[in-house]
Design an enzyme around this catalytic site. Structure first.
Site, short mmCIF file in Angstrom:
data_model
loop_
_atom_site.label_atom_id
_atom_site.label_comp_id
_atom_site.label_asym_id
_atom_site.label_seq_id
_atom_site.Cartn_x
_atom_site.Cartn_y
_atom_site.Cartn_z
N ARG A 282 -59.85 -1.73 -16.51
CA ARG A 282 -58.56 -2.40 -16.30
C ARG A 282 -57.46 -1.90 -17.22
O ARG A 282 -56.37 -1.56 -16.76
CB ARG A 282 -58.71 -3.90 -16.54
CG ARG A 282 -58.86 -4.73 -15.33
CD ARG A 282 -59.52 -6.03 -15.70
NE ARG A 282 -60.81 -5.73 -16.31
CZ ARG A 282 -61.89 -5.41 -15.60
NH1 ARG A 282 -61.85 -5.39 -14.31
NH2 ARG A 282 -63.02 -5.11 -16.20
N THR A 283 -57.73 -1.88 -18.50
CA THR A 283 -56.64 -1.61 -19.44
C THR A 283 -56.09 -0.21 -19.23
O THR A 283 -54.88 0.00 -19.13
CB THR A 283 -57.13 -1.80 -20.89
OG1 THR A 283 -57.74 -3.08 -20.99
CG2 THR A 283 -55.97 -1.71 -21.86
N LYS B 245 -66.06 16.41 -32.03
CA LYS B 245 -66.25 17.51 -33.00
C LYS B 245 -65.97 17.05 -34.42
O LYS B 245 -65.97 17.85 -35.35
CB LYS B 245 -65.29 18.66 -32.67
CG LYS B 245 -65.48 19.24 -31.28
CD LYS B 245 -64.37 20.27 -31.02
CE LYS B 245 -64.34 20.68 -29.56
NZ LYS B 245 -63.11 21.37 -29.21
N ARG C 240 -57.20 3.03 -27.24
CA ARG C 240 -58.31 2.09 -27.48
C ARG C 240 -59.32 2.81 -28.33
O ARG C 240 -59.62 3.99 -28.11
CB ARG C 240 -58.94 1.65 -26.17
CG ARG C 240 -60.27 0.92 -26.40
CD ARG C 240 -60.78 0.26 -25.17
NE ARG C 240 -59.95 -0.89 -24.84
CZ ARG C 240 -60.24 -1.76 -23.89
NH1 ARG C 240 -61.33 -1.60 -23.17
NH2 ARG C 240 -59.45 -2.77 -23.64
N HIS D 214 -56.16 -7.10 -29.36
CA HIS D 214 -55.91 -6.53 -28.03
C HIS D 214 -54.58 -7.12 -27.55
O HIS D 214 -54.55 -7.95 -26.65
CB HIS D 214 -57.07 -6.90 -27.10
CG HIS D 214 -57.10 -6.14 -25.82
ND1 HIS D 214 -56.13 -5.22 -25.45
CD2 HIS D 214 -58.00 -6.17 -24.79
CE1 HIS D 214 -56.44 -4.73 -24.27
NE2 HIS D 214 -57.55 -5.29 -23.85
#
Lengths: 306, 141
Positions: free
Chosen positions: A52-53, A81, A102, A130
Site C-alpha cells: 500500500r504505502t 553491498k 521505508r 509512520h
C-alpha cells in the site's frame, strides 16, 4: 534546508488541517491537480517490503503529473553491498526532487534527513513512526466523522510495536475532547513513553483493557491493528499473541450504528472478511484516502500550490 | 591531609561522595601526564561528604559530559594559583556521542558512524531519549 516529514509532530495542527483541506479538494477536483508536479521526480526507497504505502506514493505522484523511480527491497539496492543509509540518500538526492523511504531500522529517516538536500518523507521506520499512515488515518476520520475532535477511539491489537498507533495517538492528542481506549494483551500494551508524552503530560483521559467486547459499545472509532510477525524476536511469542483479537460481525452487534472501523492494513486474522460488507468498515475507503493525502503532502513539501 | 595547591588547572568540586573514580574514568583523566589528585570523602557543609578532583593542567573539559554525569559539580578554573572562574553546571539539552543507544532496532546501532544524539526529555527524572528511535536511557551515574 528542505522541509521533511519524519514524525507526525513535525507538522503543526494547522498544517495538518491544511493538508486535509487540500486532500478533500483533490478528491473533489482531481483534474485541477493533474499537472501540479509535472517534471518533478519522486524516489520511493523501500528497504522493507510494502504494498500500500509504496504504491500509494507512486500513484499519488503519477496523479500529480510527476514521475517515479526507486526500489522495493534492500536486496535490490547497494544496501546489500553494505552501503550506509546516508550514502544511498546522497546518491538518490542527485536524481530525485523528493524521497519517500521505508527502512526496518528505527530513526533511519532522520539519519537520511541529516544528509539530504531534498525533502525526506518517512514512509515507516521499523516499529517507530509512520506519519503518512497517520495523515491517512486523520483524513479518514475527518471524512467519516466530519471532525477531528469530540469522540471516543479504541485502539486494539498490538499497541507496543504498532507504529501507526503511536503516531495516531500522538497526533490526536493535539485535538480536543478525545477519549482513548487502549485494548491489547498485557504483553503488547502501548509503551510507557507514548502514554507519558502524548497522554499523561497533557492530562488526556485514557483507559486500558484486555477485553474488546466490554468496551466496543462506547466507541465512535475502532482502530484495529495486526500483530506483526516481523517485530518479534521470538516466534513462540508471536504465535501465542497473533490471534488475541478477531473482529467478527457477532462482536459488532453491540457497537454503535455509526462506528467507523479503521485498520492500517495489511490484515491477517484480526478482522473477519465477513465484516468487509458492514458499512461501518472504513478500511478500504482508508486505503483510497492514503493516495490523496500523500498527493497533498508531496505538493506541500515541494512548495507547490495550485 | 595536605595536597599541594595547583597553579594552572581545574578543580572539580562538590562531586557526590564516592563518584570521583567514575568521573576520573569518564573524563579519561588516566591519559593525562600531569598531577591529578582525587580527594574522597572530604567534609562539606552542604553535602556532608564530597569528593574533589584537582587537575594540574589547563584541561578543556567537555562541560556537557560533566553536566550529564553530575550537574551539581562546580568547575573552578585556576590560573597562577588563583581561582579565576567558577562554573555551575546544568543538565545539557543535547548530548552528542556521550552515551549510545542500546535499542538493537535503532539505526545508530547498525550504522556506528552516525553521531549518537540524545535529547533531554524529562529534566526532573534526568531522562534522555535517543533522537533517532526515542529509546530512553537510564542515567549512568
Amino acid at each position: 534546508m528542505p522541509r521533511n516529514l519524519i514524525d507526525i509532530v513535525d507538522l503543526s495542527v494547522e498544517e495538518i488541517n491544511e493538508l486535509i483541506a487540500t486532500a478533500e479538494d483533490i478528491i473533489a477536483n482531481p483534474a485541477k491537480y493533474q499537472d501540479a508536479c509535472a517534471h518533478k521526480q519522486l524516489a520511493t526507497l523501500f528497504f522493507e517490503p510494502s504494498t500500500r504505502t509504496r504504491l500509494s506514493f507512486e500513484s499519488a505522484m503519477l496523479g500529480l503529473g510527476g514521475s517515479v523511480l526507486g526500489f522495493s527491497s534492500a536486496s535490490s539496492s547497494s544496501t546489500a553491498k553494505g552501503e550506509t543509509v546516508g550514502d544511498t540518500i546522497h546518491t538518490v538526492s542527485c536524481y530525485a526532487d523528493i524521497i519517500a523511504m521505508r527502512h526496518p531500522k528505527e530513526g533511519a529517516p532522520l539519519a537520511a534527513a541529516q544528509v539530504a538536500d531534498v525533502p525526506i518523507i518517512n514512509a515507516g521506520d521499523g516499529g517507530h513512526n509512520h506519519p503518512t499512515q497517520t495523515l491517512t488515518d486523520l483524513l479518514t476520520i475527518h471524512r467519516e466523522k466530519g471532525r477531528l475532535d469530540n469522540f471516543t477511539i479504541g485502539f486494539c491489537g498490538d499497541l507496543k510495536f504498532g507504529r501507526t498507533v503511536h503516531s495516531l495517538v500522538n497526533a490526536l492528542s493535539r485535538y480536543s475532547n478525545i477519549n482513548f481506549v487502549l485494548i491489547s494483551p498485557l504483553e503488547l500494551k502501548l509503551p510507557r513513553y507514548v502514554k507519558e508524552e502524548a497522554l499523561k503530560k497533557k492530562g488526556i483521559p485514557y483507559t486500558q483493557t484486555t477485553d474488546l467486547e466490554s468496551v466496543i459499545p462506547q466507541l465512535d472509532i475502532l482502530y484495529m491493528t495486526r500483530v506483526q510477525k516481523e517485530r518479534f524476536f521470538n516466534e513462540e511469542d508471536y504465535l501465542r499473541l497473533k490471534d488475541s483479537y478477531v473482529l467478527t460481525p457477532e462482536k459488532l452487534v453491540n457497537a454503535k450504528s455509526d462506528l467507523s472501523i479503521l485498520h492500517p492494513l495489511p490484515r491477517v486474522n484480526e478482522i473477519s472478511v465477513a465484516v468487509d460488507k458492514d458499512p461501518r468498515a472504513a478500511y478500504w475507503r482508508q486505503v483510497k484516502n492514503g493516495k490523496f493525502i500523500r498527493m497533498a503532502l508531496i505538493m506541500k513539501l515541494l512548495g507547490i500550490e495550485v | 591531609m595536605n595536597i599541594d595547591s595547583i597553579q594552572n588547572g581545574v578543580v572539580l568540586d562538590h562531586i557526590q561522595a564516592g563518584k570521583s573514580m567514575d568521573i576520573y574514568k569518564y573524563l579519561h583523566l588516566d591519559e593525562l601526564d600531569c598531577q591529578v589528585a582525587i580527594i574522597k570523602n572530604a567534609r562539606s557543609e552542604h553535602m556532608g561528604r564530597k569528593d574533589i578532583i584537582k587537575i594540574d593542567y589547563p584541561l578543556d573539559l567537555d562541560l556537557d559530559v560533566l553536566g550529564y554525569i553530575d550537574s551539581n559539580i562546580t568547575v573552578n578554573i585556576i590560573r597562577d594559583g588563583k581561582r579565576v572562574e567558577k562554573k555551575h553546571l546544568e543538565l545539557p539539552h543535547k548530548l552528542v556521542n556521550v552515551i549510545h543507544c542500546k535499542n538493537p532496532r535503532c539505526i545508530t546501532v547498525s550504522e556506528s558512524q552516525l553521531d549518537a544524539i540524545f535529547l533531554l526529555s524529562d529534566p526532573a527524572k534526568h531522562t534522555y531519549r535517543c533522537a533517532y528511535c526515542e529509546t530512553a536511557i537510564d542515567k549512568k551515574f
